[in-house]
Design a protein around this motif. Sequence first.
Motif, mmCIF file in Angstrom:
data_model
loop_
_atom_site.group_PDB
_atom_site.id
_atom_site.type_symbol
_atom_site.label_atom_id
_atom_site.label_comp_id
_atom_site.label_asym_id
_atom_site.label_seq_id
_atom_site.Cartn_x
_atom_site.Cartn_y
_atom_site.Cartn_z
ATOM 1 N N ASP A 193 0.797 -1.228 0.000
ATOM 2 C CA ASP A 193 0.000 0.000 0.000
ATOM 3 C C ASP A 193 0.830 1.279 0.000
ATOM 4 O O ASP A 193 0.291 2.362 -0.272
ATOM 5 C CB ASP A 193 -0.999 0.008 1.163
ATOM 6 C CG ASP A 193 -0.338 -0.188 2.515
ATOM 7 O OD1 ASP A 193 0.908 -0.221 2.575
ATOM 8 O OD2 ASP A 193 -1.060 -0.317 3.515
ATOM 9 N N ARG A 195 3.362 1.625 -2.078
ATOM 10 C CA ARG A 195 3.937 1.616 -3.428
ATOM 11 C C ARG A 195 5.248 0.848 -3.531
ATOM 12 O O ARG A 195 5.899 0.863 -4.586
ATOM 13 C CB ARG A 195 4.153 3.042 -3.967
ATOM 14 C CG ARG A 195 2.894 3.852 -4.100
ATOM 15 C CD ARG A 195 3.148 5.240 -4.688
ATOM 16 N NE ARG A 195 3.748 6.148 -3.719
ATOM 17 C CZ ARG A 195 4.984 6.600 -3.788
ATOM 18 N NH1 ARG A 195 5.771 6.242 -4.790
ATOM 19 N NH2 ARG A 195 5.439 7.426 -2.852
ATOM 20 N N HIS A 214 0.739 4.620 -7.318
ATOM 21 C CA HIS A 214 0.160 3.310 -7.008
ATOM 22 C C HIS A 214 -0.769 2.889 -8.145
ATOM 23 O O HIS A 214 -1.569 3.700 -8.638
ATOM 24 C CB HIS A 214 -0.621 3.374 -5.692
ATOM 25 C CG HIS A 214 -0.904 2.024 -5.123
ATOM 26 N ND1 HIS A 214 -1.886 1.199 -5.634
ATOM 27 C CD2 HIS A 214 -0.329 1.345 -4.091
ATOM 28 C CE1 HIS A 214 -1.908 0.079 -4.945
ATOM 29 N NE2 HIS A 214 -0.980 0.143 -4.011
#
Length: 244
Positions: A193, A195, A214
């Motif tokens: 989460d 990246r 992302h």
Amino acid sequence: MSAETHEPAEFRAVLDALNDYLHRELVPLGELAEELAGTIDPEAVGALTDADLAPLVPRIQGALADAPDFVGFGFAAAAGVMRDNDHYLLWYQRRESGLRRLNLNLSEGDPELYEYFDTEWFAGAERLRAPAIHGPYVDYAGADFLVLTAAVPVLVDERFVGVAGADIDPHRVEQALVHMLRGLPGEAVVVNDDRSVLAANSARWMPGERVRVHPMKDRASWQAVGAMTTWTGWTLALAPSSQA
């Protein structure tokens, strides 16, 4: 272009395989959480001692010995659960010399206290009442090398009393993920989460680096994007064939 429109048939199969692998990794944690929940007397919460939990040591050691991806495994108590200390770990590690109990500074008020209450794996499991995972990160206080830490909440009469947790070797996880990513027709990457790249089937991305945006926030730049099992916060993304 639309990620959904151009999603290859293999994408969902690989996504399912990745999720199945992660669920298998979680099985020993779930089993330990269930045993803890069944072992701890609700009336004893707040007065538990190390001796009360000693019967769980063979299970912890056995699960650690049987899980090649694990480098650490055990129980981390929540505040107000143990009699003598808010902070308590019944946690074993695999070292070259064998299995050993992790011994950290858990002395209340000490500036060198290992404050695991604030870690993302512990706080996440407590907040969500669901599994949580954090990393990879260098666990200087515990394992002293790169790990992923996963945690499953332990609930006794709906009260959160701590987590069953494991430190997982991210290199072994990467190898397993890459093996499955090779089933995709193009360059693919798994990111967490924040990246950070966890695994890729191409030298285009290296583990530990961060993608610029992302994939969930830039779906149009990918051929397919899929959220992995919810508790991980991980995402699988497949690059367009023109970029492969």
